[in-house]
Scaffold this motif. Sequence first.
Motif, PDB file in Angstrom:
ATOM      1  N   HIS A 188     -14.873  -9.481 -10.812  1.00 59.79           N
ATOM      2  CA  HIS A 188     -14.191  -8.521  -9.942  1.00 59.79           C
ATOM      3  C   HIS A 188     -15.249  -7.543  -9.450  1.00 59.79           C
ATOM      4  N   LYS A 189     -15.571  -7.593  -8.181  1.00 58.62           N
ATOM      5  CA  LYS A 189     -16.744  -6.898  -7.658  1.00 58.62           C
ATOM      6  C   LYS A 189     -16.610  -5.384  -7.674  1.00 58.62           C
ATOM      7  N   GLU A 190     -15.398  -4.866  -7.667  1.00 57.24           N
ATOM      8  CA  GLU A 190     -15.213  -3.426  -7.769  1.00 57.24           C
ATOM      9  C   GLU A 190     -14.929  -3.051  -9.221  1.00 57.24           C
ATOM     10  N   GLN A 191     -15.114  -1.788  -9.555  1.00 58.01           N
ATOM     11  CA  GLN A 191     -14.802  -1.346 -10.914  1.00 58.01           C
ATOM     12  C   GLN A 191     -13.313  -1.477 -11.167  1.00 58.01           C
ATOM     13  N   LEU A 192     -12.961  -2.171 -12.257  1.00 59.46           N
ATOM     14  CA  LEU A 192     -11.556  -2.318 -12.636  1.00 59.46           C
ATOM     15  C   LEU A 192     -11.033  -0.966 -13.086  1.00 59.46           C
ATOM     16  N   GLN A 193      -9.967  -0.514 -12.465  1.00 57.33           N
ATOM     17  CA  GLN A 193      -9.422   0.798 -12.781  1.00 57.33           C
ATOM     18  C   GLN A 193      -8.150   0.663 -13.616  1.00 57.33           C
ATOM     19  N   PHE A 194      -8.056   1.502 -14.619  1.00 58.24           N
ATOM     20  CA  PHE A 194      -6.845   1.602 -15.438  1.00 58.24           C
ATOM     21  C   PHE A 194      -6.862   2.972 -16.104  1.00 58.24           C
ATOM     22  N   LEU A 195      -5.704   3.399 -16.567  1.00 58.01           N
ATOM     23  CA  LEU A 195      -5.590   4.692 -17.226  1.00 58.01           C
ATOM     24  C   LEU A 195      -5.822   4.527 -18.724  1.00 58.01           C
ATOM     25  N   PRO A 196      -6.452   5.511 -19.368  1.00 63.34           N
ATOM     26  CA  PRO A 196      -6.710   5.403 -20.807  1.00 63.34           C
ATOM     27  C   PRO A 196      -5.417   5.190 -21.582  1.00 63.34           C
ATOM     28  N   GLY A 197      -5.340   4.063 -22.298  1.00 61.76           N
ATOM     29  CA  GLY A 197      -4.148   3.712 -23.053  1.00 61.76           C
ATOM     30  C   GLY A 197      -3.383   2.532 -22.475  1.00 61.76           C
ATOM     31  N   GLN A 198      -3.650   2.176 -21.218  1.00 66.04           N
ATOM     32  CA  GLN A 198      -2.930   1.052 -20.607  1.00 66.04           C
ATOM     33  C   GLN A 198      -3.408  -0.282 -21.177  1.00 66.04           C
ATOM     34  N   TYR A 199      -2.722  -1.361 -20.772  1.00 64.33           N
ATOM     35  CA  TYR A 199      -3.042  -2.664 -21.325  1.00 64.33           C
ATOM     36  C   TYR A 199      -3.217  -3.716 -20.236  1.00 64.33           C
ATOM     37  N   ALA A 200      -3.722  -4.868 -20.658  1.00 62.31           N
ATOM     38  CA  ALA A 200      -3.852  -6.047 -19.799  1.00 62.31           C
ATOM     39  C   ALA A 200      -3.077  -7.196 -20.424  1.00 62.31           C
ATOM     40  N   ARG A 201      -2.638  -8.116 -19.598  1.00 58.44           N
ATOM     41  CA  ARG A 201      -1.980  -9.329 -20.081  1.00 58.44           C
ATOM     42  C   ARG A 201      -2.999 -10.460 -20.026  1.00 58.44           C
ATOM     43  N   LEU A 202      -3.267 -11.069 -21.168  1.00 56.31           N
ATOM     44  CA  LEU A 202      -4.277 -12.121 -21.274  1.00 56.31           C
ATOM     45  C   LEU A 202      -3.597 -13.483 -21.370  1.00 56.31           C
ATOM     46  N   GLN A 203      -3.978 -14.394 -20.479  1.00 54.77           N
ATOM     47  CA  GLN A 203      -3.442 -15.755 -20.550  1.00 54.77           C
ATOM     48  C   GLN A 203      -4.304 -16.573 -21.508  1.00 54.77           C
ATOM     49  N   ILE A 204      -3.648 -17.223 -22.448  1.00 51.85           N
ATOM     50  CA  ILE A 204      -4.364 -17.975 -23.477  1.00 51.85           C
ATOM     51  C   ILE A 204      -4.816 -19.310 -22.900  1.00 51.85           C
ATOM     52  N   PRO A 205      -6.113 -19.623 -22.945  1.00 52.33           N
ATOM     53  CA  PRO A 205      -6.613 -20.871 -22.359  1.00 52.33           C
ATOM     54  C   PRO A 205      -5.878 -22.102 -22.856  1.00 52.33           C
ATOM     55  N   ASP A 206      -5.664 -23.030 -21.925  1.00 45.38           N
ATOM     56  CA  ASP A 206      -5.022 -24.322 -22.209  1.00 45.38           C
ATOM     57  C   ASP A 206      -3.565 -24.190 -22.615  1.00 45.38           C
ATOM     58  N   THR A 207      -2.935 -23.062 -22.283  1.00 46.62           N
ATOM     59  CA  THR A 207      -1.504 -22.881 -22.538  1.00 46.62           C
ATOM     60  C   THR A 207      -0.895 -22.166 -21.337  1.00 46.62           C
ATOM     61  N   GLN A 208       0.423 -22.055 -21.330  1.00 50.64           N
ATOM     62  CA  GLN A 208       1.129 -21.265 -20.328  1.00 50.64           C
ATOM     63  C   GLN A 208       1.518 -19.893 -20.884  1.00 50.64           C
ATOM     64  N   ASP A 209       1.044 -19.586 -22.078  1.00 51.24           N
ATOM     65  CA  ASP A 209       1.425 -18.361 -22.756  1.00 51.24           C
ATOM     66  C   ASP A 209       0.450 -17.232 -22.461  1.00 51.24           C
ATOM     67  N   SER A 210       0.954 -16.011 -22.537  1.00 51.20           N
ATOM     68  CA  SER A 210       0.093 -14.838 -22.394  1.00 51.20           C
ATOM     69  C   SER A 210       0.510 -13.796 -23.419  1.00 51.20           C
ATOM     70  N   ARG A 211      -0.403 -12.892 -23.714  1.00 45.52           N
ATOM     71  CA  ARG A 211      -0.161 -11.808 -24.657  1.00 45.52           C
ATOM     72  C   ARG A 211      -0.749 -10.521 -24.078  1.00 45.52           C
ATOM     73  N   SER A 212      -0.171  -9.390 -24.484  1.00 46.45           N
ATOM     74  CA  SER A 212      -0.566  -8.095 -23.932  1.00 46.45           C
ATOM     75  C   SER A 212      -1.313  -7.273 -24.967  1.00 46.45           C
ATOM     76  N   TYR A 213      -2.472  -6.716 -24.547  1.00 45.03           N
ATOM     77  CA  TYR A 213      -3.305  -5.933 -25.451  1.00 45.03           C
ATOM     78  C   TYR A 213      -3.869  -4.724 -24.727  1.00 45.03           C
ATOM     79  N   SER A 214      -3.917  -3.601 -25.434  1.00 42.38           N
ATOM     80  CA  SER A 214      -4.443  -2.371 -24.856  1.00 42.38           C
ATOM     81  C   SER A 214      -5.960  -2.453 -24.702  1.00 42.38           C
ATOM     82  N   PHE A 215      -6.464  -1.872 -23.625  1.00 41.13           N
ATOM     83  CA  PHE A 215      -7.903  -1.753 -23.448  1.00 41.13           C
ATOM     84  C   PHE A 215      -8.468  -0.844 -24.545  1.00 41.13           C
TER      85      PHE A 215
END
Length: 349
Positions: free
Chosen positions: A131-158
């Motif tokens: 991602h060529k620009e700085q990824l912006q998020f607020l302190p405490g927010q989270y991202a959803r990570l897609q687990i490789p080779d599955t259709q599942d995802s999980r959410s984790y705080s930065f």
Amino acid sequence: MGHSVALNFADGKTFFISVHDNELLLNAAIRQGINLPLDCREGVCGTCQGLCETGIYEQEYVDEDALSERDLADRKMLACQTRVKSTAAFYFDHDSSICNAGETLKIVTTVTGLELISETTAILHLDASSHKEQLQFLPGQYARLQIPDTQDSRSYSFANRPNATNQLQFLIRLLPDGVMSNYLRDRCQVGQSLLIEAPLGSFYLREVERPLIFVAGGTGLSAFLGMLDHLAEQPNTPPIQLYYGVNNEVDLCEQERLHAYAQNIKDFSYHPVVSNATESWQGKSGYIHEHFNTDALSSQAFDMYLCGPPPMVEAIKTWLDTQALSHYRLYSEKFLQSNSTSQKTPETI
């Protein structure tokens, strides 16, 4: 000169826009494709009402029927009358879909490291520099990570603040038979690609105006690491206390980093609490709320942030109720288990 502004919505999605100097917030949002609800544009109808949670702003005309004096004191605002004077974050109590805001960012990242701290805790490092620009998020927010080779995802705080090279870190709880847990233990390799969606979540650091009490349970520490990274760069902060509870001593992670905050934050104190402590443990043991200073909490206003498993969050809320404390604000996020997507439940009191 412009300002970076976060627009947060009730569905947990956050969009960052640039607001030109002296530009109305409503106009800036529309210019960048986020059509906030509007009607009169004259500060009368209240349709574009929101809440400024961090930052400096000024409002032009606001009719008393749109926002009362109490509303204004609580930092409620009208986007059509608001001029932003600093980096800021605003909350709107409706879904982002009403604004045709589109989707949050989806970025292909690369695994750069994995630390297996204990049987129950891991630290995952990702490189999002694609991602060529700085990824912006607020302190405490989270991202959803897609687990490789599955259709599942999980959410984790930065577990870090935004940075120019988009290097990301996440604390992850390892379950006996979880989809993400099995991936990390058995298949995760440096160099693998992993898709993330961000930023997400309504649990983040608000305007810092009074003493802060952070309470983390297990990998709920992750959100507070991002907040503390941010606070360490601020010139003046009120007293900050961090209580970090785990089941066993081996589950404690980022200890060197936590102790280092005391060197960068003027009035910071750190309290690890181990519920199943061994005889060799020299620190606090039992439940976190057993170690709060009730007299100190009764004598001052404070903001408390809770992040961790539901039993911990509920136990502390119950404790607060029994103490009849009145001058505090409480922000919390529970971690819930799901078969498909890990859920985070934010609550604000």
